[in-house]
Motif scaffolding. Structure first.
Motif, PDB file in Angstrom:
ATOM      1  N   GLU A  40       0.802  -1.222   0.000  1.00  0.00           N
ATOM      2  CA  GLU A  40       0.000   0.000   0.000  1.00  0.00           C
ATOM      3  C   GLU A  40       0.837   1.274   0.000  1.00  0.00           C
ATOM      4  OE1 GLU A  40      -3.840   1.931   2.341  1.00  0.00           O
ATOM      5  OE2 GLU A  40      -2.764   0.242   3.238  1.00  0.00           O
ATOM      6  N   TYR A  77       4.790   1.656  -6.132  1.00  0.00           N
ATOM      7  CA  TYR A  77       3.958   0.888  -7.081  1.00  0.00           C
ATOM      8  C   TYR A  77       2.491   1.309  -6.946  1.00  0.00           C
ATOM      9  CZ  TYR A  77       7.945  -2.091  -5.775  1.00  0.00           C
ATOM     10  OH  TYR A  77       9.183  -2.549  -5.428  1.00  0.00           O
ATOM     11  N   TYR A  78       2.056   1.432  -5.687  1.00  0.00           N
ATOM     12  CA  TYR A  78       0.667   1.814  -5.420  1.00  0.00           C
ATOM     13  C   TYR A  78       0.378   3.202  -6.010  1.00  0.00           C
ATOM     14  CZ  TYR A  78      -3.685   2.416  -2.748  1.00  0.00           C
ATOM     15  OH  TYR A  78      -4.993   2.606  -2.382  1.00  0.00           O
ATOM     16  N   THR A  79       1.297   4.130  -5.769  1.00  0.00           N
ATOM     17  CA  THR A  79       1.141   5.492  -6.293  1.00  0.00           C
ATOM     18  C   THR A  79       1.093   5.482  -7.808  1.00  0.00           C
ATOM     19  OG1 THR A  79       2.371   6.330  -4.379  1.00  0.00           O
ATOM     20  CG2 THR A  79       2.118   7.818  -6.261  1.00  0.00           C
ATOM     21  N   ILE A 116      -6.923  -2.049  -7.403  1.00  0.00           N
ATOM     22  CA  ILE A 116      -5.659  -2.127  -6.661  1.00  0.00           C
ATOM     23  C   ILE A 116      -5.938  -2.720  -5.291  1.00  0.00           C
ATOM     24  CG2 ILE A 116      -3.634  -0.845  -5.883  1.00  0.00           C
ATOM     25  CD1 ILE A 116      -4.553   1.424  -7.787  1.00  0.00           C
ATOM     26  N   PRO A 120      -4.393  -3.411  -1.880  1.00  0.00           N
ATOM     27  CA  PRO A 120      -3.202  -3.112  -1.077  1.00  0.00           C
ATOM     28  C   PRO A 120      -2.903  -4.208  -0.067  1.00  0.00           C
ATOM     29  CG  PRO A 120      -5.069  -1.862  -0.261  1.00  0.00           C
ATOM     30  CD  PRO A 120      -5.563  -2.619  -1.474  1.00  0.00           C
ATOM     31  N   THR A 136       1.235  -8.375 -10.037  1.00  0.00           N
ATOM     32  CA  THR A 136       1.823  -7.429  -9.093  1.00  0.00           C
ATOM     33  C   THR A 136       2.790  -6.559  -9.877  1.00  0.00           C
ATOM     34  OG1 THR A 136       2.832  -7.153  -6.906  1.00  0.00           O
ATOM     35  CG2 THR A 136       3.769  -8.861  -8.310  1.00  0.00           C
TER      36      THR A 136
END
Length: 474
Positions: A170, A174-176, A191, A193, A215
């Protein structure tokens, strides 16, 4: 008059108590005070005589392989510590959500975990000069009849990620990136997390095993892991190149300046190029020209004679060692591989010299050193009485390092499994050593380990050994 004296005595006693309480309070408060700025910075490092890095158990940060401490960033900072004339200490961080706070509390001097430079992170910590640039890629399984049957879309363009579930840490870059990618493709990416305890390499393993479908990771991490899982595809980029750098406390300007000056020089040296090649280019199991010798009835390799002599000396079946050599180097005495491994027996640079074996040693010396090493490993497993079982533990230790196999054995015993049986017992714990819940267990001393390679190693050599036993007599 006596009353006056009594009052004065009480007053003096009260004042004394207050002074003592004040001193006590001052002592207590001094313990709570943050460290002096210099304790975070280079003078503090010189004072304690050690540079402490905050690392994760991963192929780029820090890991133990065949008993040797390794990692791309670890080796760079080991050179830097030698330049400073101090020891290098590694503190493994199991929850990356806490790593910036740990740095700012002074629990370490430098973050080394393949850290992408982002604006959000810059608001909390400083960064060194970048030492690597890489982009983010999608991790997915290769297109095969199996994945077609599972109705899993093989992604060839980021726009296909619309309404697909992608699992990432999260609080990661990568999340951003996936959040921004949604706007770019004009569709929703589901997405999912995870907490920071599940590292990117654990998620990569889950993709390989079919637990999750997608992923994201940096390309350098993805390409190293692709070597361990032959069913993965890591070819599709989802970002531009980003800087990778070391993280530093904002209260460490002297350390930051010294590190940056050193990095700018070190990155132009052959030593840096060698470290980089070792981790990101030498990723095939064995490089160089393979031997064209073919086994035939009555013989196995060009080195049968010396294998038999040394086998008799150490009471180790030479056919087992021949099977090991075939797997390691295909009888090529000049083979080179991951981490700088070399020769017939694929000795690591830190191990070979202990047994008199160097990259230029002739085949006979390589084999003699290999038997010495195997003899030492064999002594670790004398409690296992069955020869076939013991051989599997010996092979696993040769591949992974005895520390990881001892960890797996302790885990097996703790979980109620048989610690003296490989298949479905210790083997199962070796496979689990890549999972956070297992490698953080109190009985585990050598950290995380990617077990699938070791398991295939033991199975492959054991099968070849059985074939060799039908070809030639001991």
């Amino acid at each position: 008059m006596p009353q006056t004296k009594s009052r004065i005595s009480c007053l003096l006693l009260l004042v004394g108590c207050l002074i003592m309480a004040s001193c006590s309070e001052e002592k207590t408060d001094s313990r709570k005070k943050p460290l002096d700025t210099h304790d975070f910075d280079l003078p503090g490092i010189y004072k304690r005589g050690s540079l402490v890095i905050l690392a994760e158990n991963s192929s780029t940060s820090f890991f133990i392989y065949k008993g040797k401490k390794m990692g791309f960033e670890y080796e760079i900072l080991k050179e830097f510590a030698e330049e400073l004339g101090v020891k290098l200490e590694v503190k493994i961080v199991n929850n990356l959500d806490e790593i910036n706070a740990m740095l700012n509390r002074g629990e370490g001097d430098i973050i080394a975990c393949n850290y992408t430079v982002t604006r959000e992170r810059r608001s909390e910590i400083n960064f060194s000069t970048p030492f690597l640039q890489t982009n983010q890629v999608l991790i997915q399984r290769k297109l095969t009849p199996e994945t077609k049957d599972q109705k899993v879309t093989f992604i060839t363009d980021p726009i296909q990620l619309g309404n697909k579930k992608v699992v990432v840490w999260e609080h990661s870059s990568y999340y951003t990136r996936l959040i921004h990618l949604q706007d770019e493709i004009g569709d929703t990416i589901m997405i999912r997390p995870t907490q920071a305890q599940e590292g990117v390499e654990e998620l990569i393993e889950q993709v390989s095993n079919g637990v999750i479908d997608y992923t994201v990771a940096e390309r350098n991490v993805a390409e190293i892991n692709e070597r361990f899982y032959d069913n993965l595809d890591v070819s599709m980029p989802i970002s531009f190149k980003q800087n990778i750098a070391f993280g530093l406390n904002k209260k460490s300007p002297i350390l930051q300046k010294r590190l940056n000056i050193w990095l700018s020089k070190f990155m132009n040296k052959e030593a840096f190029s060698y470290i980089k090649r070792k981790y990101f280019e030498q990723i095939n199991s064995s490089l160089g020209v393979a031997s064209n010798f073919k086994s035939r009835r009555g013989s196995i390799s060009p080195f049968d004679a010396i294998l038999k002599v040394e086998g008799a000396k150490y009471n180790i079946d030479w056919r087992l060692v021949a099977a090991l050599i075939y797997h390691e180097s295909k009888f090529n005495p000049n083979a080179r591989a991951f981490g700088g491994a070399y020769g017939l027996m694929q000795f690591m640079p830190g191990t070979g010299p202990k047994f008199g074996v160097y990259p230029t040693s002739p085949p006979e010396v390589q084999i003699q050193g290999g038997y010495k090493y195997l003899s030492r490993i064999t002594k670790l497993w004398t409690a296992i009485k069955d020869d076939n079982e013991r051989n599997k533990f010996i092979l696993a230790s040769y591949n992974a390092g005895a520390g990881h196999i001892l960890d797996a054995q302790r885990l097996a015993e703790k979980k109620g499994l048989n610690p003296h049986v490989w298949e479905n017992n210790v083997e199962a714990m070796v496979m689990n050593l890549g999972k956070h819940a297992y490698y953080t267990d109190e009985v585990v001393k050598s950290g995380a380990f990617r077990g699938n390679i070791c398991i295939r190693y033991v199975r492959g050599i054991t099968a070849r050994y059985e074939t060799y036993k039908t070809l030639v007599k001991r």
